[in-house]
Design an enzyme around this catalytic site. Sequence first.
Site, PDB file in Angstrom:
ATOM      1  N   ARG A 124      38.575  43.400  39.008  1.00 34.63           N
ATOM      2  CA  ARG A 124      38.042  42.816  40.263  1.00 34.63           C
ATOM      3  C   ARG A 124      36.532  42.590  40.211  1.00 34.63           C
ATOM      4  NH1 ARG A 124      42.782  42.916  40.349  1.00 34.63           N
ATOM      5  NH2 ARG A 124      44.166  43.646  42.004  1.00 34.63           N
TER       6      ARG A 124
ATOM      7  N   SER B 199      42.794  43.450  50.591  1.00 33.18           N
ATOM      8  CA  SER B 199      42.375  44.838  50.327  1.00 33.18           C
ATOM      9  C   SER B 199      40.879  44.945  50.587  1.00 33.18           C
ATOM     10  CB  SER B 199      42.636  45.210  48.866  1.00 33.18           C
ATOM     11  OG  SER B 199      43.979  44.962  48.549  1.00 33.18           O
TER      12      SER B 199
ATOM     13  N   GLU C  46      35.407  45.817  48.577  1.00 32.94           N
ATOM     14  CA  GLU C  46      35.745  44.686  47.687  1.00 32.94           C
ATOM     15  C   GLU C  46      35.160  43.342  48.152  1.00 32.94           C
ATOM     16  OE1 GLU C  46      39.769  44.337  45.702  1.00 32.94           O
ATOM     17  OE2 GLU C  46      39.742  42.466  46.818  1.00 32.94           O
TER      18      GLU C  46
HETATM   19  P1  FAD Z   1      35.345  33.231  49.581  1.00 30.87           P
HETATM   20  O1  FAD Z   1      35.790  34.358  50.432  1.00 30.87           O
HETATM   21  O2  FAD Z   1      34.950  31.972  50.253  1.00 30.87           O
HETATM   22  O3  FAD Z   1      34.153  33.729  48.657  1.00 30.87           O
HETATM   23  C1  FAD Z   1      34.217  34.969  47.993  1.00 30.87           C
HETATM   24  C2  FAD Z   1      33.013  35.090  47.048  1.00 30.87           C
HETATM   25  O4  FAD Z   1      33.134  34.102  46.030  1.00 30.87           O
HETATM   26  C3  FAD Z   1      31.677  34.803  47.737  1.00 30.87           C
HETATM   27  O5  FAD Z   1      30.700  35.614  47.135  1.00 30.87           O
HETATM   28  C4  FAD Z   1      31.406  33.340  47.423  1.00 30.87           C
HETATM   29  O6  FAD Z   1      30.040  33.007  47.416  1.00 30.87           O
HETATM   30  C5  FAD Z   1      31.998  33.243  46.027  1.00 30.87           C
HETATM   31  N1  FAD Z   1      32.473  31.888  45.719  1.00 30.87           N
HETATM   32  C6  FAD Z   1      33.476  31.207  46.325  1.00 30.87           C
HETATM   33  N2  FAD Z   1      33.643  30.005  45.739  1.00 30.87           N
HETATM   34  C7  FAD Z   1      32.722  29.925  44.753  1.00 30.87           C
HETATM   35  C8  FAD Z   1      32.375  28.921  43.799  1.00 30.87           C
HETATM   36  N3  FAD Z   1      32.993  27.749  43.736  1.00 30.87           N
HETATM   37  N4  FAD Z   1      31.349  29.187  42.951  1.00 30.87           N
HETATM   38  C9  FAD Z   1      30.685  30.375  42.985  1.00 30.87           C
HETATM   39  N5  FAD Z   1      30.962  31.353  43.872  1.00 30.87           N
HETATM   40  C10 FAD Z   1      31.971  31.131  44.733  1.00 30.87           C
HETATM   41  N6  FAD Z   1      42.374  39.094  45.999  1.00 30.87           N
HETATM   42  C11 FAD Z   1      42.940  39.480  44.828  1.00 30.87           C
HETATM   43  O7  FAD Z   1      42.239  39.619  43.820  1.00 30.87           O
HETATM   44  N7  FAD Z   1      44.272  39.716  44.735  1.00 30.87           N
HETATM   45  C12 FAD Z   1      45.107  39.602  45.779  1.00 30.87           C
HETATM   46  O8  FAD Z   1      46.302  39.820  45.643  1.00 30.87           O
HETATM   47  C13 FAD Z   1      44.537  39.219  47.036  1.00 30.87           C
HETATM   48  N8  FAD Z   1      45.317  39.116  48.136  1.00 30.87           N
HETATM   49  C14 FAD Z   1      44.765  38.790  49.332  1.00 30.87           C
HETATM   50  C15 FAD Z   1      45.588  38.739  50.468  1.00 30.87           C
HETATM   51  C16 FAD Z   1      45.055  38.409  51.708  1.00 30.87           C
HETATM   52  C17 FAD Z   1      45.963  38.361  52.908  1.00 30.87           C
HETATM   53  C18 FAD Z   1      43.682  38.099  51.817  1.00 30.87           C
HETATM   54  C19 FAD Z   1      43.108  37.689  53.141  1.00 30.87           C
HETATM   55  C20 FAD Z   1      42.852  38.167  50.706  1.00 30.87           C
HETATM   56  C21 FAD Z   1      43.379  38.531  49.461  1.00 30.87           C
HETATM   57  N9  FAD Z   1      42.578  38.611  48.303  1.00 30.87           N
HETATM   58  C22 FAD Z   1      43.142  38.960  47.103  1.00 30.87           C
HETATM   59  C23 FAD Z   1      41.129  38.345  48.382  1.00 30.87           C
HETATM   60  C24 FAD Z   1      40.778  36.839  48.290  1.00 30.87           C
HETATM   61  O9  FAD Z   1      41.872  36.033  48.656  1.00 30.87           O
HETATM   62  C25 FAD Z   1      40.341  36.443  46.882  1.00 30.87           C
HETATM   63  O10 FAD Z   1      39.227  37.199  46.491  1.00 30.87           O
HETATM   64  C26 FAD Z   1      39.997  34.957  46.778  1.00 30.87           C
HETATM   65  O11 FAD Z   1      39.757  34.605  45.448  1.00 30.87           O
HETATM   66  C27 FAD Z   1      38.795  34.549  47.630  1.00 30.87           C
HETATM   67  O12 FAD Z   1      38.743  33.139  47.615  1.00 30.87           O
HETATM   68  P2  FAD Z   1      37.914  32.327  48.683  1.00 30.87           P
HETATM   69  O13 FAD Z   1      37.908  30.895  48.269  1.00 30.87           O
HETATM   70  O14 FAD Z   1      38.428  32.601  50.045  1.00 30.87           O
HETATM   71  O15 FAD Z   1      36.463  32.945  48.484  1.00 30.87           O
HETATM   72  P1  NAP Z   2      51.255  48.338  46.001  1.00 35.48           P
HETATM   73  O1  NAP Z   2      52.389  47.680  45.285  1.00 35.48           O
HETATM   74  O2  NAP Z   2      51.525  49.092  47.269  1.00 35.48           O
HETATM   75  O3  NAP Z   2      50.498  49.288  44.991  1.00 35.48           O
HETATM   76  C1  NAP Z   2      49.386  50.077  45.426  1.00 35.48           C
HETATM   77  C2  NAP Z   2      48.336  50.064  44.354  1.00 35.48           C
HETATM   78  O4  NAP Z   2      48.872  50.654  43.214  1.00 35.48           O
HETATM   79  C3  NAP Z   2      47.911  48.645  44.002  1.00 35.48           C
HETATM   80  O5  NAP Z   2      46.616  48.482  44.446  1.00 35.48           O
HETATM   81  C4  NAP Z   2      48.072  48.542  42.495  1.00 35.48           C
HETATM   82  O6  NAP Z   2      46.848  48.354  41.796  1.00 35.48           O
HETATM   83  C5  NAP Z   2      48.594  49.887  42.050  1.00 35.48           C
HETATM   84  N1  NAP Z   2      49.836  49.701  41.266  1.00 35.48           N
HETATM   85  C6  NAP Z   2      51.102  49.567  41.734  1.00 35.48           C
HETATM   86  N2  NAP Z   2      51.970  49.489  40.712  1.00 35.48           N
HETATM   87  C7  NAP Z   2      51.237  49.580  39.582  1.00 35.48           C
HETATM   88  C8  NAP Z   2      51.567  49.555  38.194  1.00 35.48           C
HETATM   89  N3  NAP Z   2      52.829  49.450  37.767  1.00 35.48           N
HETATM   90  N4  NAP Z   2      50.558  49.641  37.305  1.00 35.48           N
HETATM   91  C9  NAP Z   2      49.291  49.744  37.705  1.00 35.48           C
HETATM   92  N5  NAP Z   2      48.912  49.770  38.998  1.00 35.48           N
HETATM   93  C10 NAP Z   2      49.877  49.708  39.926  1.00 35.48           C
HETATM   94  O7  NAP Z   2      50.126  47.252  46.314  1.00 35.48           O
HETATM   95  P2  NAP Z   2      50.112  46.086  47.389  1.00 35.48           P
HETATM   96  O8  NAP Z   2      49.045  46.370  48.362  1.00 35.48           O
HETATM   97  O9  NAP Z   2      51.484  45.785  47.888  1.00 35.48           O
HETATM   98  O10 NAP Z   2      49.614  44.879  46.494  1.00 35.48           O
HETATM   99  C11 NAP Z   2      50.442  44.338  45.497  1.00 35.48           C
HETATM  100  C12 NAP Z   2      49.551  43.623  44.486  1.00 35.48           C
HETATM  101  O11 NAP Z   2      48.814  42.599  45.139  1.00 35.48           O
HETATM  102  C13 NAP Z   2      48.529  44.546  43.835  1.00 35.48           C
HETATM  103  O12 NAP Z   2      48.388  44.176  42.494  1.00 35.48           O
HETATM  104  C14 NAP Z   2      47.273  44.266  44.607  1.00 35.48           C
HETATM  105  O13 NAP Z   2      46.101  44.406  43.813  1.00 35.48           O
HETATM  106  C15 NAP Z   2      47.444  42.820  45.029  1.00 35.48           C
HETATM  107  N6  NAP Z   2      46.758  42.606  46.314  1.00 35.48           N
HETATM  108  C16 NAP Z   2      45.408  42.497  46.289  1.00 35.48           C
HETATM  109  C17 NAP Z   2      44.711  42.262  47.471  1.00 35.48           C
HETATM  110  C18 NAP Z   2      43.215  42.084  47.447  1.00 35.48           C
HETATM  111  O14 NAP Z   2      42.676  41.629  48.433  1.00 35.48           O
HETATM  112  N7  NAP Z   2      42.552  42.398  46.374  1.00 35.48           N
HETATM  113  C19 NAP Z   2      45.398  42.161  48.663  1.00 35.48           C
HETATM  114  C20 NAP Z   2      46.778  42.309  48.647  1.00 35.48           C
HETATM  115  C21 NAP Z   2      47.456  42.519  47.458  1.00 35.48           C
HETATM  116  P3  NAP Z   2      46.128  46.947  41.573  1.00 35.48           P
HETATM  117  O15 NAP Z   2      45.522  46.616  42.891  1.00 35.48           O
HETATM  118  O16 NAP Z   2      45.130  47.272  40.530  1.00 35.48           O
HETATM  119  O17 NAP Z   2      47.147  45.957  41.126  1.00 35.48           O
END
Ligand code: FAD
Ligand code: NAP
Length: 336
Positions: free
Chosen positions: A165, A235, A331
């Site tokens: 991340r 998250s 995050e």
């Molecule tokens: P923004 O929120 O608009 O920007 C985020 C950052 O990126 C800011 O610092 C911005 O300046 C920068 N940025 C954006 N675009 C550019 C560009 N073109 N060039 C340079 N910098 C830029 N994240 C995960 O990793 N895994 C998930 O499973 C996940 N699930 C999510 C579920 C939900 C319901 C929500 C609301 C969010 C989730 N996220 C997840 C977080 C988010 O969706 C991601 O981080 C996504 O990539 C953000 O994209 P955005 O376009 O909305 O970025």
């Molecule tokens: P989950 O399945 O309830 O699991 C909880 C946490 O445990 C997750 O954060 C995941 O880490 C870790 N995990 C689960 N199984 C794993 C495995 N087999 N090996 C290693 N790590 C494991 O999580 P959830 O909230 O429903 O999300 C599912 C996936 O979507 C996750 O990968 C999560 O990262 C992603 N997600 C990300 C965001 C975001 O905003 N970043 C939001 C929603 C969902 P990791 O997070 O490292 O995968």
Amino acid sequence: MVDIKQNVSLQPFNSLAIPSVATHFVELTQERELPEIIAYSQARQLALRVLGGGSNLVLADRVEACVVRNTLLGRTLVEEDLDTVTIEVAAGETWHDLVAWSIAQGWSGLENLALIPGTVGAAPVQNIGAYGVEVADRLVSVRAFDLQREEVSNLSNVECLFEYRNSLFKSDENRYLICSIRLKLHKSFSPMLHYGPLQALKTNIDLRAQDVFDRVVAIRQAKLPNPDRIPNAGSFFKNPMVTGAVFQRLQLQFPDLVFFRAGSGYKIAAGWLIDKAGLRGQSGAGGVGCYSKQALVLINPQRSSSRDVVAWSDRVRHRVEQLFDLTLEVEPRIWT
Ligand code: FAD
Ligand code: NAP
């Protein structure tokens, strides 16, 4: 001439629905508009901030900057061999639409990353990941405008300094404006099913990338709040990575601790920590709280200000620190 507006509400452009105003705001539709936007900002000593879908942001009431909303569009097939394709995708494309489209083309590799909100350009910023796959696993290179050097840079996967991340673009925030990314996808399908909710698919001998995509979409729709109905940024905290010694201390104290091996250390599930601290489903000022189905997701149902969001985040961090002696790292990016 580009249309740079003043005092524009960012509330419709952030998934936490925080009321916020950008002093200056512009939609970037063509890369050639950039020099004019940069000159405008320099003349007024304004910082440039890149906005994608706003799904990983906590915005201050007033953002004193020139906010550039990236709406660059386009998908091109740049290389193809027997087994793989390399595609170039413009940064303003919607990530989930790209995933769905790639699977419809018969290309696999992105299916575990379905339904992640936001834009393609933001995907490398925090190296988006889900269900054991990260964008870094598929990314060949990033084409970005270096705002410090005022030139286009092509960064290879290694140069992006991807981590869990994290990336160069997150640690050196506001230096690069990502214009497009190249991804390498596969014509054959090797599923990644080691995460619990996907393991049931292992018994399917005719499994297609589309099936994994459908399953990921269904799980996420059932577990995560739709930001259009309950504003959130996914998250809110990273899962802490700890050493073996810290892990042993925690496991001795909390035998039900949820953890995963990660390199030479351990990844602790932040959602579990928050739940154990009694905060799942709880809320504070302005109704900001932890979602009942996944404590790691901070929700803002009353569309309150960043003050309330930060106050709740601080409360969660404080409680987790008191109980586990662990520090949670936020995050999303915080724009002050
Ligand atoms: P923004 O929120 O608009 O920007 C985020 C950052 O990126 C800011 O610092 C911005 O300046 C920068 N940025 C954006 N675009 C550019 C560009 N073109 N060039 C340079 N910098 C830029 N994240 C995960 O990793 N895994 C998930 O499973 C996940 N699930 C999510 C579920 C939900 C319901 C929500 C609301 C969010 C989730 N996220 C997840 C977080 C988010 O969706 C991601 O981080 C996504 O990539 C953000 O994209 P955005 O376009 O909305 O970025
Ligand atoms: P989950 O399945 O309830 O699991 C909880 C946490 O445990 C997750 O954060 C995941 O880490 C870790 N995990 C689960 N199984 C794993 C495995 N087999 N090996 C290693 N790590 C494991 O999580 P959830 O909230 O429903 O999300 C599912 C996936 O979507 C996750 O990968 C999560 O990262 C992603 N997600 C990300 C965001 C975001 O905003 N970043 C939001 C929603 C969902 P990791 O997070 O490292 O995968």
